[in-house]
Structures are given as C-alpha cells and as structure tokens.
Design a protein around this motif. Sequence first.
Motif: not given
Length: 120
Positions: A7-34
């Motif tokens: 998964d070179p483009e990181r579409h899936f969680c490395p821990q369990c293999g589920n697809m990422w959910l994008p989330r904004e970390e509002r305090t730092t205005q950072t896009l997080m993959l959860t």
Amino acid sequence: VVRSSRDPERHFCPQCGNMWLPREERTTQTLMLTCRNCGYEEPATTGKVYENRIKKEVSTSLEAINPQVIKDPTLQRSRNVTCANCGHHEAVLFQAESGPTAASLSLIFVCTHCTHKWVG
C-alpha cells in the motif's frame, strides 16, 4: 511513517488494514488520517484524500453499430456524400463518442443502400 510495498500510497491503516477516514485536527489545522476500527491515526502527507479517475473504456466501433439505423426516421440524412462501397449518394449520419476518454465526437455515416459504415 512506514510505507508498505502493498500500500505505497497509504490508503489503508497499517495496524488493521481498514480504509482511512480523513479528519481535520482543528487546533493545528492538519489533515489527519484516522482508522475507525482501531483508532490509529497519523498526519496526511498530502492534501489529497482520494481521487477518482474515470476512464471510459467504451469507444464507438463501426462493427458495433446496428445497420438498421438507416430505418430510423429521427436520424439526420445527407445526400451530399458518396459511399465508397456502392457509390450511393445518401447516408444516415449521427455523432458518436470516439477515443478512450470519449473527449471528442465523430460523425458516423451509414449508407442507406448497402449499410456500409464510415467515419466522416
């Protein structure tokens, strides 16, 4: 961040293999993959979450055109063409998509005498 060869483009969680959910970390205005499943998260390396490229695989093939289109009264007819097959001077014409991305249209002619088809 460890990149997996599976998964070179990181579409899936490395821990369990589920697809990422994008989330904004509002305090730092950072896009997080959860991960919804295990809760693992990491900062996204790019601002692009997902890109869906649609490539139309269907292109107009002259063999696929039903010769009975010459009987369709709603299609335009031209008497200013000459069929290379029989020399007749009338054909039904219509526009059809051409090319793999269907970005352009071509005029398709069908002779009303012998049903020979060509692109004009």
